[in-house]
Scaffold this motif. Sequence first.
Motif, PDB file in Angstrom:
ATOM      1  N   LEU A   1      19.187 -25.843  14.614  1.00 18.19           N
ATOM      2  CA  LEU A   1      19.829 -26.270  13.365  1.00 18.19           C
ATOM      3  C   LEU A   1      18.809 -26.270  12.222  1.00 18.19           C
ATOM      4  CD1 LEU A   1      22.020 -27.513  11.555  1.00 18.19           C
ATOM      5  CD2 LEU A   1      21.416 -29.766  12.542  1.00 18.19           C
ATOM      6  N   GLY A   2      17.633 -26.815  12.469  1.00 16.75           N
ATOM      7  CA  GLY A   2      16.595 -26.861  11.446  1.00 16.75           C
ATOM      8  C   GLY A   2      16.216 -25.463  10.971  1.00 16.75           C
ATOM      9  N   ALA A   3      16.072 -24.539  11.901  1.00 14.11           N
ATOM     10  CA  ALA A   3      15.727 -23.154  11.535  1.00 14.11           C
ATOM     11  C   ALA A   3      16.825 -22.557  10.646  1.00 14.11           C
ATOM     12  CB  ALA A   3      15.522 -22.314  12.788  1.00 14.11           C
ATOM     13  N   PHE A   4      18.085 -22.839  10.993  1.00 21.25           N
ATOM     14  CA  PHE A   4      19.204 -22.336  10.199  1.00 21.25           C
ATOM     15  C   PHE A   4      19.172 -22.940   8.797  1.00 21.25           C
ATOM     16  CE2 PHE A   4      23.522 -22.575   8.553  1.00 21.25           C
ATOM     17  CZ  PHE A   4      23.951 -21.259   8.699  1.00 21.25           C
ATOM     18  N   LEU A   5      18.967 -24.242   8.715  1.00 21.43           N
ATOM     19  CA  LEU A   5      18.960 -24.917   7.418  1.00 21.43           C
ATOM     20  C   LEU A   5      17.795 -24.479   6.545  1.00 21.43           C
ATOM     21  CD1 LEU A   5      19.844 -28.568   8.540  1.00 21.43           C
ATOM     22  CD2 LEU A   5      21.363 -26.927   7.377  1.00 21.43           C
ATOM     23  N   ASN A   6      16.696 -24.093   7.170  1.00 22.57           N
ATOM     24  CA  ASN A   6      15.500 -23.691   6.418  1.00 22.57           C
ATOM     25  C   ASN A   6      15.521 -22.241   5.960  1.00 22.57           C
ATOM     26  OD1 ASN A   6      14.309 -26.242   6.562  1.00 22.57           O
ATOM     27  ND2 ASN A   6      13.470 -25.822   8.584  1.00 22.57           N
ATOM     28  N   LYS A   7      16.572 -21.502   6.331  1.00 17.73           N
ATOM     29  CA  LYS A   7      16.679 -20.094   5.901  1.00 17.73           C
ATOM     30  C   LYS A   7      17.022 -20.020   4.431  1.00 17.73           C
ATOM     31  CE  LYS A   7      17.881 -17.767  10.141  1.00 17.73           C
ATOM     32  NZ  LYS A   7      18.876 -17.031  10.854  1.00 17.73           N
TER      33      LYS A   7
ATOM     34  N   SER B   1      26.448 -26.451   5.181  1.00 19.00           N
ATOM     35  CA  SER B   1      25.741 -25.168   5.263  1.00 19.00           C
ATOM     36  C   SER B   1      26.498 -24.110   6.073  1.00 19.00           C
ATOM     37  CB  SER B   1      24.361 -25.387   5.889  1.00 19.00           C
ATOM     38  OG  SER B   1      24.492 -25.767   7.246  1.00 19.00           O
ATOM     39  N   ASN B   2      27.715 -24.449   6.529  1.00 23.79           N
ATOM     40  CA  ASN B   2      28.509 -23.532   7.374  1.00 23.79           C
ATOM     41  C   ASN B   2      27.745 -23.123   8.639  1.00 23.79           C
ATOM     42  OD1 ASN B   2      30.858 -23.445   5.720  1.00 23.79           O
ATOM     43  ND2 ASN B   2      29.742 -22.090   4.329  1.00 23.79           N
ATOM     44  N   TYR B   3      27.135 -24.096   9.281  1.00 24.55           N
ATOM     45  CA  TYR B   3      26.361 -23.843  10.499  1.00 24.55           C
ATOM     46  C   TYR B   3      27.282 -23.316  11.591  1.00 24.55           C
ATOM     47  CZ  TYR B   3      23.274 -24.803  14.475  1.00 24.55           C
ATOM     48  OH  TYR B   3      22.500 -24.696  15.601  1.00 24.55           O
ATOM     49  N   PRO B   4      26.982 -22.162  12.170  1.00 18.80           N
ATOM     50  CA  PRO B   4      27.888 -21.574  13.167  1.00 18.80           C
ATOM     51  C   PRO B   4      27.993 -22.363  14.477  1.00 18.80           C
ATOM     52  CG  PRO B   4      25.884 -20.262  12.960  1.00 18.80           C
ATOM     53  CD  PRO B   4      25.828 -21.320  11.887  1.00 18.80           C
ATOM     54  N   GLY B   5      27.021 -23.210  14.779  1.00 20.06           N
ATOM     55  CA  GLY B   5      27.054 -23.970  16.029  1.00 20.06           C
ATOM     56  C   GLY B   5      27.639 -25.360  15.879  1.00 20.06           C
ATOM     57  N   ILE B   6      28.341 -25.623  14.789  1.00 18.15           N
ATOM     58  CA  ILE B   6      28.813 -26.981  14.501  1.00 18.15           C
ATOM     59  C   ILE B   6      29.757 -27.522  15.570  1.00 18.15           C
ATOM     60  CG2 ILE B   6      30.698 -26.227  12.984  1.00 18.15           C
ATOM     61  CD1 ILE B   6      30.132 -28.764  11.273  1.00 18.15           C
TER      62      ILE B   6
ATOM     63  N   LEU C   1       9.087 -30.638  18.374  1.00 23.15           N
ATOM     64  CA  LEU C   1      10.334 -31.354  18.112  1.00 23.15           C
ATOM     65  C   LEU C   1      10.729 -31.380  16.639  1.00 23.15           C
ATOM     66  CD1 LEU C   1       9.791 -34.396  20.505  1.00 23.15           C
ATOM     67  CD2 LEU C   1      11.299 -32.449  20.873  1.00 23.15           C
ATOM     68  N   GLU C   2       9.813 -31.042  15.748  1.00 26.38           N
ATOM     69  CA  GLU C   2      10.143 -31.071  14.324  1.00 26.38           C
ATOM     70  C   GLU C   2      11.140 -29.971  13.979  1.00 26.38           C
ATOM     71  OE1 GLU C   2       6.455 -30.754  12.204  1.00 26.38           O
ATOM     72  OE2 GLU C   2       6.068 -32.911  12.363  1.00 26.38           O
ATOM     73  N   THR C   3      12.094 -30.329  13.134  1.00 22.40           N
ATOM     74  CA  THR C   3      13.107 -29.363  12.701  1.00 22.40           C
ATOM     75  C   THR C   3      12.758 -28.730  11.365  1.00 22.40           C
ATOM     76  OG1 THR C   3      14.425 -30.993  11.482  1.00 22.40           O
ATOM     77  CG2 THR C   3      14.909 -30.722  13.843  1.00 22.40           C
ATOM     78  N   GLY C   4      11.882 -29.371  10.613  1.00 20.38           N
ATOM     79  CA  GLY C   4      11.567 -28.901   9.279  1.00 20.38           C
ATOM     80  C   GLY C   4      12.486 -29.476   8.217  1.00 20.38           C
ATOM     81  N   ASN C   5      13.455 -30.282   8.634  1.00 17.48           N
ATOM     82  CA  ASN C   5      14.350 -30.954   7.690  1.00 17.48           C
ATOM     83  C   ASN C   5      13.889 -32.404   7.590  1.00 17.48           C
ATOM     84  OD1 ASN C   5      16.874 -32.761   7.222  1.00 17.48           O
ATOM     85  ND2 ASN C   5      17.443 -30.741   6.407  1.00 17.48           N
ATOM     86  N   SER C   6      13.540 -32.847   6.394  1.00 19.85           N
ATOM     87  CA  SER C   6      12.943 -34.175   6.239  1.00 19.85           C
ATOM     88  C   SER C   6      13.890 -35.305   6.646  1.00 19.85           C
ATOM     89  CB  SER C   6      12.452 -34.378   4.810  1.00 19.85           C
ATOM     90  OG  SER C   6      13.528 -34.280   3.898  1.00 19.85           O
ATOM     91  N   ILE C   7      15.179 -35.150   6.396  1.00 21.02           N
ATOM     92  CA  ILE C   7      16.140 -36.196   6.777  1.00 21.02           C
ATOM     93  C   ILE C   7      16.225 -36.307   8.294  1.00 21.02           C
ATOM     94  CG2 ILE C   7      18.581 -36.874   6.745  1.00 21.02           C
ATOM     95  CD1 ILE C   7      18.734 -35.471   3.969  1.00 21.02           C
TER      96      ILE C   7
END
Length: 131
Positions: free
Chosen positions: A125-131, A68-73, A9-15
């Motif tokens: 989303l987390g994977a995208f943000l961590n790129k 971050s211009n996330y494509p799935g927003i 379940l972790e996204t890798g984004n601390s927030i």
Amino acid sequence: MKYELTKELETGNSIIDGEHRELFRAVNNLMDACGKGQGRAALDPTIKFLLDYVDKHFAHEEQLQAKSNYPGITAHKQFHAAYKTKLREIANKIPAAGPSIADLGALNGHIAVLVNHIKSEDKRLGAFLNK
């Protein structure tokens, strides 16, 4: 069943992960109270927390997505809006005299929907943000 922020379940984004931990803590506290026969007393504060939480947490996610211009927003925002609407419907159906077992079941089922969303969409989303 206790909710726990596992690697799955972790996204890798601390927030995001920190806010998910807050959610699980509140839900687990409600389930503990239910197990002790105190669920009715614990439900009102938990509902208030959840209503505030989804507004705050979803806004944070959407800000991160926009920045971050996330494509799935678009789809993510649609899920958030529908989820908040349904949560408010569930909360409004709970009688002032206290929840029934069916009310608690509806709430728990809706929380499970959110956990599944975390497992798939928030992970993406987390994977995208961590790129």
